[in-house]
Write an enzyme that holds these catalytic residues in place. Structure first.
Site, PDB file in Angstrom:
ATOM      1  N   PRO A 190       0.826  -1.194   0.000  1.00  0.00           N
ATOM      2  CA  PRO A 190       0.000   0.000   0.000  1.00  0.00           C
ATOM      3  C   PRO A 190       0.866   1.252   0.000  1.00  0.00           C
ATOM      4  O   PRO A 190       1.884   1.298   0.672  1.00  0.00           O
ATOM      5  CB  PRO A 190      -0.774  -0.082   1.309  1.00  0.00           C
ATOM      6  CG  PRO A 190      -0.396  -1.357   1.941  1.00  0.00           C
ATOM      7  CD  PRO A 190       0.830  -1.838   1.306  1.00  0.00           C
ATOM      8  N   GLU A 191       0.415   2.217  -0.753  1.00  0.00           N
ATOM      9  CA  GLU A 191       1.049   3.528  -0.739  1.00  0.00           C
ATOM     10  C   GLU A 191       0.064   4.494  -0.082  1.00  0.00           C
ATOM     11  O   GLU A 191      -0.935   4.071   0.473  1.00  0.00           O
ATOM     12  CB  GLU A 191       1.412   3.957  -2.176  1.00  0.00           C
ATOM     13  CG  GLU A 191       2.337   2.959  -2.854  1.00  0.00           C
ATOM     14  CD  GLU A 191       2.748   3.365  -4.262  1.00  0.00           C
ATOM     15  OE1 GLU A 191       2.837   4.567  -4.536  1.00  0.00           O
ATOM     16  OE2 GLU A 191       2.992   2.464  -5.082  1.00  0.00           O
ATOM     17  N   LYS A 249       2.798   6.900   4.496  1.00  0.00           N
ATOM     18  CA  LYS A 249       2.196   5.562   4.491  1.00  0.00           C
ATOM     19  C   LYS A 249       1.956   5.033   5.890  1.00  0.00           C
ATOM     20  O   LYS A 249       1.645   3.862   6.056  1.00  0.00           O
ATOM     21  CB  LYS A 249       3.115   4.587   3.730  1.00  0.00           C
ATOM     22  CG  LYS A 249       3.464   5.014   2.318  1.00  0.00           C
ATOM     23  CD  LYS A 249       4.505   4.078   1.717  1.00  0.00           C
ATOM     24  CE  LYS A 249       5.110   4.683   0.454  1.00  0.00           C
ATOM     25  NZ  LYS A 249       6.227   3.867  -0.054  1.00  0.00           N
ATOM     26  N   HIS A 268      -1.725 -15.590   8.936  1.00  0.00           N
ATOM     27  CA  HIS A 268      -0.783 -14.487   9.128  1.00  0.00           C
ATOM     28  C   HIS A 268      -1.379 -13.301   9.868  1.00  0.00           C
ATOM     29  O   HIS A 268      -1.037 -12.154   9.588  1.00  0.00           O
ATOM     30  CB  HIS A 268      -0.220 -14.016   7.784  1.00  0.00           C
ATOM     31  CG  HIS A 268       0.468 -15.103   7.020  1.00  0.00           C
ATOM     32  ND1 HIS A 268       1.595 -15.735   7.483  1.00  0.00           N
ATOM     33  CD2 HIS A 268       0.170 -15.690   5.841  1.00  0.00           C
ATOM     34  CE1 HIS A 268       1.975 -16.650   6.608  1.00  0.00           C
ATOM     35  NE2 HIS A 268       1.124 -16.659   5.604  1.00  0.00           N
ATOM     36  N   ARG A 298       3.931 -11.181   4.547  1.00  0.00           N
ATOM     37  CA  ARG A 298       5.381 -11.090   4.360  1.00  0.00           C
ATOM     38  C   ARG A 298       6.112 -10.508   5.560  1.00  0.00           C
ATOM     39  O   ARG A 298       7.319 -10.557   5.631  1.00  0.00           O
ATOM     40  CB  ARG A 298       5.685 -10.258   3.101  1.00  0.00           C
ATOM     41  CG  ARG A 298       5.218 -10.966   1.837  1.00  0.00           C
ATOM     42  CD  ARG A 298       5.477 -10.140   0.600  1.00  0.00           C
ATOM     43  NE  ARG A 298       6.882 -10.101   0.263  1.00  0.00           N
ATOM     44  CZ  ARG A 298       7.381  -9.440  -0.787  1.00  0.00           C
ATOM     45  NH1 ARG A 298       6.560  -8.764  -1.576  1.00  0.00           N
ATOM     46  NH2 ARG A 298       8.642  -9.463  -1.053  1.00  0.00           N
ATOM     47  N   ARG A 326      13.889  -0.988  -7.984  1.00  0.00           N
ATOM     48  CA  ARG A 326      12.462  -1.177  -8.234  1.00  0.00           C
ATOM     49  C   ARG A 326      12.207  -1.095  -9.739  1.00  0.00           C
ATOM     50  O   ARG A 326      12.788  -0.259 -10.446  1.00  0.00           O
ATOM     51  CB  ARG A 326      11.631  -0.071  -7.545  1.00  0.00           C
ATOM     52  CG  ARG A 326      12.028   0.199  -6.104  1.00  0.00           C
ATOM     53  CD  ARG A 326      11.859  -1.005  -5.203  1.00  0.00           C
ATOM     54  NE  ARG A 326      10.478  -1.401  -5.093  1.00  0.00           N
ATOM     55  CZ  ARG A 326       9.582  -0.830  -4.277  1.00  0.00           C
ATOM     56  NH1 ARG A 326       9.938   0.161  -3.494  1.00  0.00           N
ATOM     57  NH2 ARG A 326       8.348  -1.253  -4.224  1.00  0.00           N
TER      58      ARG A 326
END
Length: 296
Positions: free
Chosen positions: A2-3, A75, A110, A136, A285
DNA sequence: CTGGTCTCCTGATCGC
DNA sequence: TGCGATCAGGAGACCA
């Protein structure tokens, strides 16, 4: 993943469920997902795993607190309690922060922390379950005892990208000899832009990702600031981009991915000149751009 | 201080 | 169907 737009949509979608409510109980399922002040682990995931992370107590997850504000900078999302305690949520690449439908119990994998949100005072029985999940584990939770401590922490972030002024952007970029794309991803220079919206803003402003940030002239910086604000505002209005996992605080996907012009469109025609978009790696990136429309 | 590289982690996807 | 390689929306540690 997410940004800024996804975090802002998460904030907005959670507010109706959380503002003015009390946390009846909180549970941390993975100790190393919470960072406390003066923690020698210092947020380093490798150190966190050594088990030296400070001992977390329910009070660090704001147990028994009443939630008074949901703030965002870049963020980062902050839950501010009426007694001044603060819990910052960082979603990282795969984080989700959401309330379950009324009466439902969490079943997803998770899940690293969960909170029982009390009902209104008339009927204080548990209302809903709030959940933080992050497959993650690049994200995490961070506790601050006071809003002053939160403010001090947020001083390390650049100005919020959603309302960045041309002069603030000029100030941030003047300090960076790096490629502009790399500078935009640096949260200490400007807070909230990630890989998707960096590419989108550079495309809209006609700036090549490798253009040296400190060499940009005022008119181009003005255009970039305008593009950043416009791209982010549009994405917020569309509820964020759901490429795969992203869901807001009510588990709803966004539709902003339909408005993306370059991200993940390498090889496809430029929406402006119809020539093929290209991609390369900048700051580790994947970066997609139009070699014709974007100049150094 | 700055900037480039490595690393953390799981899961989806793709080519064989 | 299985399996290994590759890639993903982030960012802190480390090093020159």
């Amino acid at each position: 993943m997410p940004e800024l737009p996804e975090v802002e949509q998460t904030r907005r979608s959670l507010e109706p469920h959380l503002l003015g409510r009390t946390i009846a109980a909180a549970e941390l399922l993975r100790r190393d997902m919470l960072i406390l002040p003066n923690d020698p682990a210092g947020g380093n995931a490798r150190h966190r795993r050594t088990g030296r992370a400070a001992r977390a107590a329910p009070e660090h997850l704001l147990e028994s607190a009443t939630i008074s504000q949901m703030r965002r900078r870049g963020k980062q999302l902050a839950i501010v309690a009426a007694d001044g305690r603060v819990l910052v949520v960082q979603l990282g690449m795969s984080g989700q922060f959401f309330v379950l439908p009324r009466g439902e119990a969490p079943t997803a994998t998770h899940i690293h922390a969960r909170w029982a949100i009390a009902g209104r005072s008339r009927n204080p029985a548990p209302h809903r379950i709030l959940v933080f999940r992050d497959p993650r584990r690049f994200g995490g939770l961070r506790f601050f005892p006071t809003t002053a401590a939160l403010d001090a922490h947020w001083e390390s972030l650049g100005p919020d990208a959603l309302s960045i002024s041309a002069s603030d952007l000029a100030g941030a970029l003047s300090r960076a000899s790096r490629p502009t794309k790399a500078a935009l991803l640096d949260q200490g220079l400007i807070a909230g832009v990630g890989n998707i919206y960096a590419d989108e803003a550079l495309f809209r402003s006609g700036i090549h990702p490798l253009a040296r940030a400190s060499r940009l002239r005022a008119p181009r910086i003005d255009a970039l600031a305008e593009a950043i604000r416009a791209v982010l505002a549009q994405a917020v209005a569309l509820g964020g981009s759901t490429l795969r996992d992203y869901r807001d605080g009510s588990m709803s996907p966004g539709t902003a991915q339909t408005a993306l012009e370059v991200y993940s469109r390498s090889g496809q025609p430029c929406t402006r000149c119809r020539r093929a978009l290209r991609s390369m790696t900048v700051a580790q990136r994947t970066t997609t751009f139009c070699p014709t429309c974007q100049v150094r």
